[in-house]
Scaffold this active site. Structure first.
Site, PDB file in Angstrom:
ATOM      1  N   LYS A  73       0.814  -1.209   0.000  1.00  0.00           N
ATOM      2  CA  LYS A  73       0.000   0.000   0.000  1.00  0.00           C
ATOM      3  C   LYS A  73       0.845   1.256   0.000  1.00  0.00           C
ATOM      4  O   LYS A  73       0.487   2.257  -0.610  1.00  0.00           O
ATOM      5  CB  LYS A  73      -0.933   0.021   1.215  1.00  0.00           C
ATOM      6  N   LYS A 131      -4.849  -8.901  -7.330  1.00  0.00           N
ATOM      7  CA  LYS A 131      -6.069  -9.321  -6.633  1.00  0.00           C
ATOM      8  C   LYS A 131      -7.207  -8.359  -6.943  1.00  0.00           C
ATOM      9  O   LYS A 131      -6.972  -7.180  -7.208  1.00  0.00           O
ATOM     10  CB  LYS A 131      -5.733  -9.464  -5.138  1.00  0.00           C
ATOM     11  N   LYS A 178     -11.358  -3.273  -3.980  1.00  0.00           N
ATOM     12  CA  LYS A 178     -12.340  -2.184  -4.000  1.00  0.00           C
ATOM     13  C   LYS A 178     -11.791  -0.971  -4.730  1.00  0.00           C
ATOM     14  O   LYS A 178     -12.539  -0.146  -5.231  1.00  0.00           O
ATOM     15  CB  LYS A 178     -12.636  -1.715  -2.565  1.00  0.00           C
TER      16      LYS A 178
END
Ligand code: TYM
Length: 334
Positions: free
Chosen positions: A112, A195, A198
């Protein structure tokens, strides 16, 4: 009875990955074998910027997704994290148990943060310590999550172990991640090496739980694949990530093994498989999205369910927090 805890961040809408990797299995764990506690982890969401109005909406939408999928507030405790202050309190105590070296090994933070670690919030770094607090506040032993959360659940064990060792107690249980069956790592529909999430750039790369039947069918029809036909066994999909993903999605939705999917479709081409997958996905997901929309028309009812859940959660969490303070030597005489 052993206790189950799991959570979802309200940082945007729910995806098929959240459904297959988490919610669908949470529904199945309800019943006499487990006491089930499910949480909308809003405090985790703000580790990256959330617009306040969007956070409020996403919190209710995630709760609606869980309810629409079959999480029953009579069978499970369903609440949002911010209504139970004990989560943040235990997280602080765990910040003082967890070691920097452990945090530095967390792959999710590295992914991230990318090259911009210096610009991330301190909360994003400390995220796994709050997650450990979520779980251990309920002395939960079973944590059903997708593959991407495995490392965080293992860190939870490390925190429990160090706490028990440092204070010479046998207080926090050692937690097991429950990761089994197909659908534990649902991939991006346009790129089988990433993956499904959202926050991916294009809406075509994921299926949202709020997508209507036409959208679901269109996204699956356009999903990236390869020119080969389907093999007769799952082993034959080793180097075909996109194909493997679609077969696993089918298996997870139908509650069968990938090998039985290929028993039926092995030797067939995509022209046959994709429409079948789209029909199955619409059959399973469209009723959920319809029910979500219905629930979201009355947000007060969702709020009332979350408030009742928070009360039930506190009845378990507060005594465990109090005992933790006591073990650590805090004076709390009122
Ligand atoms: P979150 O909100 O990213 O995802 C919620 C759950 O959905 C699973 N999941 C997936 N599973 C399969 N394939 C995918 N593509 C996919 N994307 C998401 C996740 O593995 C997760 O189970 N840190 C957690 C939330 C959390 C938590 C907890 C979980 C906070 N405290 C305590 C368990 C216990 C997270 O960010 O999940």
């Amino acid at each position: 009875t052993p206790r189950v805890f799991s959570g979802i961040k309200p940082s945007g809408g729910l995806t098929l990955g959240n459904y297959l990797g988490a919610i669908k299995r949470w529904v199945n764990m309800q019943g006499p074998d487990f006491e089930t506690v499910y949480c909308v982890v809003d405090l985790h969401a703000i580790t990256v910027w959330q617009d306040p109005a969007e956070l409020r909406h996403a919190t209710r939408e995630v709760a609606a997704g869980m309810l629409a999928s079959g999480i029953d507030p009579e069978k499970s405790i369903l609440f949002n994290q911010a209504q139970v202050p004990a989560h943040a309190e235990l997280a602080w105590l765990f910040n003082c148990v967890a070691r920097l070296g452990w945090m530095n090994r967390m792959t999710q933070f590295k992914e991230k943060a990318g090259k911009n670690a210096e610009k991330q919030s301190l909360g994003l770094y400390a995220y796994p310590s709050l997650m450990a607090a979520d779980i251990l506040l309920y002395h939960a032993t079973h944590v059903p999550v997708g593959e991407d959360q495995k490392q965080h659940v293992e860190l939870t064990r490390d925190i429990a172990q160090k706490f028990n060792h440092d204070y010479g107690v046998d207080f926090f249980p050692l937690t097991e991640p429950v990761i089994e069956g197909p659908g534990m790592r649902v991939m991006n529909l346009r790129d089988g090496s990433k993956k499904m999430s959202k926050s991916g750039e294009s809406d075509m790369e994921r299926i949202n739980m709020t997508d209507d039947a036409d959208t679901i069918a269109k996204k699956l029809r356009k999903a990236r694949t390869d020119p080969e036909e389907l093999p007769v066994s799952f082993d034959g999909l080793k180097n075909r990530p996109e194909a493997k993903n679609l077969v696993e999605i089918y298996a997870a939705l139908a509650d069968i093994t990938p090998d039985s999917v290929l028993n039926e479709y092995g030797g067939e081409g995509w022209g046959k498989f994709k429409p079948a997958l789209a029909d199955l996905a619409v059959e399973k997901l469209a009723p959920i999205s319809t029910e979500m929309k219905r629930l979201l028309d009355t947000p007060d009812e969702i709020d009332a369910i979350l408030a009742r859940g928070a009360e039930k959660a506190e009845a378990i969490a507060n005594p465990i927090l109090e005992r933790t303070f006591d073990i650590m030597g805090f004076v709390r005489s009122r």
